[in-house]
Design a protein around this motif. Sequence first.
Motif, short mmCIF file in Angstrom:
data_model
loop_
_atom_site.label_atom_id
_atom_site.label_comp_id
_atom_site.label_asym_id
_atom_site.label_seq_id
_atom_site.Cartn_x
_atom_site.Cartn_y
_atom_site.Cartn_z
N TYR A 14 0.67 -0.71 0.40
CA TYR A 14 0.03 0.61 0.03
C TYR A 14 0.91 1.19 -0.01
CZ TYR A 14 -2.81 3.63 1.47
OH TYR A 14 -3.47 4.71 2.04
N LYS A 18 1.56 4.08 -2.85
CA LYS A 18 0.97 5.51 -2.66
C LYS A 18 2.42 6.36 -2.62
CE LYS A 18 -2.62 6.65 -1.99
NZ LYS A 18 -4.08 6.52 -2.45
N LEU A 37 -3.00 -2.73 -6.46
CA LEU A 37 -4.42 -1.89 -5.25
C LEU A 37 -4.82 -2.45 -5.70
CD1 LEU A 37 -3.37 -0.43 -2.64
CD2 LEU A 37 -2.55 2.06 -4.16
N GLU A 39 -8.60 -0.47 -4.16
CA GLU A 39 -8.82 0.53 -2.84
C GLU A 39 -11.06 0.59 -3.63
OE1 GLU A 39 -5.99 4.20 -2.02
OE2 GLU A 39 -6.27 3.10 -4.33
N ASN A 40 -11.25 0.55 -2.81
CA ASN A 40 -12.78 0.89 -3.13
C ASN A 40 -13.47 -0.43 -4.31
OD1 ASN A 40 -12.95 3.40 -1.38
ND2 ASN A 40 -12.44 5.00 -3.25
N ILE A 118 -4.48 1.18 9.17
CA ILE A 118 -4.53 0.67 8.10
C ILE A 118 -4.78 -0.79 8.29
CG2 ILE A 118 -2.84 0.12 7.15
CD1 ILE A 118 -4.78 2.18 5.05
N SER A 120 -5.52 -3.41 5.61
CA SER A 120 -4.66 -3.31 4.39
C SER A 120 -4.26 -4.74 4.28
CB SER A 120 -3.83 -2.56 3.63
OG SER A 120 -2.86 -2.71 2.44
N GLU A 128 -5.19 -5.49 -0.51
CA GLU A 128 -7.07 -3.96 -0.71
C GLU A 128 -6.43 -4.38 0.48
OE1 GLU A 128 -11.35 -6.65 -0.68
OE2 GLU A 128 -9.85 -8.01 -0.75
N VAL A 129 -6.86 -2.66 -0.24
CA VAL A 129 -7.39 -1.62 0.82
C VAL A 129 -8.98 -1.38 1.92
CG1 VAL A 129 -6.50 0.53 1.64
CG2 VAL A 129 -5.23 -0.48 0.40
N LYS A 130 -8.85 -0.68 2.85
CA LYS A 130 -10.52 -0.66 3.22
C LYS A 130 -10.07 0.53 4.41
CE LYS A 130 -12.25 -4.95 4.32
NZ LYS A 130 -10.84 -6.21 3.57
N LYS A 132 -8.56 4.56 4.28
CA LYS A 132 -7.32 5.50 3.82
C LYS A 132 -6.00 5.12 5.18
CE LYS A 132 -9.39 9.09 1.11
NZ LYS A 132 -8.58 10.60 0.25
#
Length: 276
Positions: A14, A18, A37, A39-40, A118, A120, A128-130, A132
């Motif tokens: 992650y 970024k 990555l 996101e959403n 985070i 992630s 997979e990120v939930k 920010k």
Amino acid sequence: MKIAVVGGGGVGGYLAAKLSQVCDVDLISSSTKELILIENGQAHKVELPIYSTPPRGTIYDGVIFAVKSYVLEDAAKKMLPHIDEHTLILPLLNGIEPYYRLKKLLPKGKLLKGAIYIISNKTPQGIEVKGKGAMVVTEPSELAECLERAGIKVKTPKDIDKAIWQKYLFIAATAALTALYDADFGTIASEHLDEFKELLEEIARIAKEQDIDITQEDIQRAVELLQKSPPYSKTSMQLDFEKGNCGELENLVGSLASCSYTFHAIYRKLREKCKT
């Protein structure tokens, strides 16, 4: 700023993704071949250099360690030739001990303290990120500025040690229970909340023995964070257990077991679970 992110898991992947939008970033990972990555719910490939070992002769302005605690020594040795006295070094591992281990392993560079918040995880589809990411670091720096420009909120609290213990409070309790019961955050919040609170109280007691004042407000915030987190979230240690290895058991639970009968009992059960 030339930055190395060491570790291609949920946190390292992650951060590398970024930071690569605003800085010159190398991802150092033996297991990652490409960086996806998510996101959403939207997946995209991140183009950046990925090396199992940094290119010869490269000296980094900043090095972020985002590996599991049980491979920290190997990662530090790998990075040692690529650090000089000006390099900013930021460990973002779970727990209290990694900073002190790196201090012994890396004689050069400026070692910062920090923690990241985070959810992630590394999945077969990508990182997979939930939500920010948010971070706490020792002090303002060029590295912190890069993180801010990358969209990651960075704070520099007056008491960085307490801030790190505040994260440890949450992650150690959730890691212990999610791995023990093979349960996600929602299940812990609905079925094991009293046990979760008991573990928080134990960690607060241990922290106070080390002159870290974890308050009832900190404990309540940890409870609220659990309740507000996506219910199907899992800890990285739980995911490791699902793969059949102990993961960060020693770092997250074992380090508390010698100070707490409650954690010692959970630690023994988890050790047995690792063997099966």
